[in-house]
Design a protein around this motif. Structure first.
Motif, PDB file in Angstrom:
ATOM      1  N   SER A 392       0.813  -1.224   0.000  1.00  0.00           N
ATOM      2  CA  SER A 392       0.000   0.000   0.000  1.00  0.00           C
ATOM      3  C   SER A 392       0.844   1.270   0.000  1.00  0.00           C
ATOM      4  CB  SER A 392      -0.944   0.002   1.226  1.00  0.00           C
ATOM      5  OG  SER A 392      -1.806  -1.106   1.184  1.00  0.00           O
ATOM      6  N   ASP A 459      -6.448  -4.520   1.339  1.00  0.00           N
ATOM      7  CA  ASP A 459      -5.179  -4.938   0.757  1.00  0.00           C
ATOM      8  C   ASP A 459      -5.338  -6.288   0.075  1.00  0.00           C
ATOM      9  OD1 ASP A 459      -5.217  -6.779   2.865  1.00  0.00           O
ATOM     10  OD2 ASP A 459      -3.830  -5.613   4.088  1.00  0.00           O
ATOM     11  N   TRP A 485      -7.475   3.728   1.179  1.00  0.00           N
ATOM     12  CA  TRP A 485      -7.494   2.788   0.057  1.00  0.00           C
ATOM     13  C   TRP A 485      -8.832   2.860  -0.668  1.00  0.00           C
ATOM     14  CZ3 TRP A 485     -11.287  -0.999   0.420  1.00  0.00           C
ATOM     15  CH2 TRP A 485     -11.832  -1.226   1.692  1.00  0.00           C
ATOM     16  N   ALA A 535      -3.874   2.360  -3.276  1.00  0.00           N
ATOM     17  CA  ALA A 535      -3.489   3.011  -2.027  1.00  0.00           C
ATOM     18  C   ALA A 535      -3.525   4.511  -2.272  1.00  0.00           C
ATOM     19  CB  ALA A 535      -2.102   2.569  -1.594  1.00  0.00           C
TER      20      ALA A 535
END
Length: 572
Positions: A392, A459, A485, A535
């Motif tokens: 990220s 993620d 995110w 990200a």
């Protein structure tokens, strides 16, 4: 010059299931390196922030790919292994998992092993729905899993490749699947390894490219010496002639017609991986095929499904020394964030994994040495691979699943550790596998690999198929560099429902953008998630999301962060 069209208008977004857990939250049971992952990241070494936790043991995901090697035939069929695919088969907004099962031998009879389908239950628990969904009955010794919604009914369908033919499983929308291969006209009976879906002729319906391997059969099963004195070894691919790949175009009514000759395709290859994406920005999907010991194929789509073979002059078909590699896994990424899709290929031992940097105009440069990939070494036999921003930080890292293909290798180990290549701002890649938890330090007979945000925390997690070892699911518990995110899934209307060739771009200011490419196929014998992940820079206040659709109906929007969204083409 690279031809990305200008964006035209603004449209809205359709939110899915509200906000999800923030990516910065570290699970309490992420014990592998748990204390270290809370420490600040060391920007020079990456230490203290990489962590993948093996969630397989108590997850309920119990599945193993079988290759039949215990029969002692030493056939090249046993060497390929299998793939897998994340898919939301039941429409509940969560990624489930389909795995190819392989096969075995009864004397010289080839016996198919069952497929596996596992439904995500939450909290890293999976339910085996293989039997109730009706997918356990496999017709062939299987390798690949390739997903799309070929009839646009809102539910993903699955094509299984393998020795003896393909099987197309139609998703009935009620949690079950029905084989429709013959009814749909997918009559290919040659040895197929991987497949990729994408609209190649611009009629809004997904077509399918099927990669074939070699002409092995019991009538063409030579003896190759190896191993203990007087022993036998699996013959290399150079012992066989390659097979021609096959291409089917959709008729638009759920059936297909073969267009291999009219495309046209090269007369012979030894295909192991295939990916479809728009590589030159002209809104036409192109095709890249990895071949084993012969030059890789790059087909430029010149319109209406006509595929021009530009392999050799593109620079993306050979090694840095101008010879063919033993290529398996493949993906498309933008490793240096210049907005152009690059081609990533993993190769055989004593060869260099290849990053082909896009220079525009279907010209690519082999840049592995410049970006540090040669330093990883040539001790690996790479298979499944996926490019994702695992830490990220705004650029795409790479995971590679490794494992040998023969029984008695001389140069390196039979079971091999994976690679986790951290992208350091597009300048170089550094292997962080030995810093990312016990599973990534262990040796495996790795094959297919995919990434998806299974737990919805923002993620990319991992799922890996292994030969004669249980499949594995790994939670990404790495400490994120950026705390914000966004996950984006596209639904096409004027484009195909799964819009292979689309581009999603996050623009957070001048010179600060990330591009994700919707592709068909990829990895080895696998399909990637239908969602792409970003990200978001912590200081970005007016970041925009731009979507370039294959149809030309583009969109710009400004979503809220820390959630998954679905964008429907042309819908406010």
């Amino acid at each position: 010059m690279f031809r990305w069209p200008r964006l035209m208008f603004v449209a809205g977004i359709c939110f899915v299931c509200g906000c999800r857990q923030d990516a910065g939250t570290v699970p309490a049971d992420a014990t592998a390196g748990g204390a270290a992952q809370q420490q600040p990241a060391d920007s020079a070494t990456g230490a203290g922030r990489w962590s993948f936790v093996d969630r397989t043991a108590d997850s309920g995901l119990i599945f193993q790919y079988e290759n039949g090697e215990e029969a002692g035939h030493f056939s090249i069929l046993e060497s390929l292994g299998g793939g897998l695919a994340p898919l939301d088969y039941d429409g509940d907004g969560r990624e489930d998992l389909w795995l190819a099962g392989g096969g075995s031998f009864r004397d010289q009879e080839i016996v198919a092993a069952n497929n596996g389908l596992f439904r995500w239950q939450g909290n890293w628990k999976w339910q085996d729905v293989s039997t109730v969904s009706g997918i356990v009955t496999a017709a062939h010794y299987s390798h690949g899993v390739s997903c799309t919604d070929y009839d646009h009914d809102g539910f993903p369908d699955v094509l299984i490749t393998g020795y003896g033919g393909v099987q197309l499983w139609h998703n009935e929308g009620d949690g079950t699947f029905v084989v429709q291969s013959a009814e749909c006209g997918l009559t290919d009976q040659q040895w197929s390894s991987s497949a990729a879906w994408g609209d190649l002729n611009g009629d809004q319906h997904p077509d399918v490219y099927i990669a074939h391997y070699v002409n092995w059969s019991w009538q063409n099963h030579p003896f190759c010496a190896g191993g203990p004195a007087g022993g036998r070894e699996i013959c290399p691919p150079r012992s066989y002639t390659g097979l021609r790949d096959v291409l089917y175009f959709s008729n638009g009514d759920g059936t297909f017609r073969e267009e291999t000759d009219t495309a046209p395709l090269a007369p012979e290859g030894k295909g192991l991986g295939v990916v479809i994406a728009d590589l030159d920005g002209d809104r036409e999907n192109d095709v890249y095929v990895t071949n084993d010991t012969v030059a890789n194929f790059l087909y430029e789509n010149t319109g209406e499904g006509r595929l021009q073979d530009v392999s050799l002059h593109s620079g993306a078909s050979l090694s840095s020394t101008g010879v063919p590699d033993g290529s398996m896994g493949v993906d498309v990424c933008d490793f240096n964030n210049d907005g152009l899709p690059d081609i990533w290929v993993v190769n055989y031992e004593r060869e260099t994994n290849a990053m082909y940097q896009n220079a525009g105009g279907m010209v690519f440069r082999h840049v592995s040495q410049r970006i540090g990939l040669n330093a990883v070494g040539g001790m690996y036999v790479g298979w499944g691979t996926t490019a994702q921003d695992f830490d990220s930080d705004g650029d795409e890292d790479i995971f590679v699943s490794n494992g040998h293909v023969i029984r008695y290798p001389q140069n390196t180990a039979l079971f091999q550790v994976p690679l986790l290549l951290e992208n350091e701002a597009g300048r170089r890649f550094v292997n962080r596998a030995d810093q990312a938890g016990p599973w990534l330090k262990e040796q495996h007979m790795g094959r297919g690999a995919v990434a998806a945000d299974f737990d919805g925390d923002g993620d990319a997690d991992l799922a890996i198929s292994r030969t004669r070892q249980p499949a594995a699911v790994l939670e990404n518990a790495s400490s994120p560099i950026r705390k914000r995110w966004l996950s984006v899934r596209l639904v096409g209307l004027q484009s195909s429902r799964h819009p292979t060739g689309a581009v999603v771009r996050l623009i957070a200011g001048p010179g600060n953008s990330q591009s994700r490419f919707i592709r068909g196929g990829g990895s080895y014998g696998s399909s990637q998630s239908s969602s792409v992940h970003f990200a978001v820079p912590d200081d970005a206040t007016n970041a925009q999301l731009e979507i370039i659709w294959p149809s030309g109906q583009d969109q710009t929007l400004q979503p809220a962060w820390n959630q998954g969204i679905t964008v429907v083409e042309g819908r406010p």
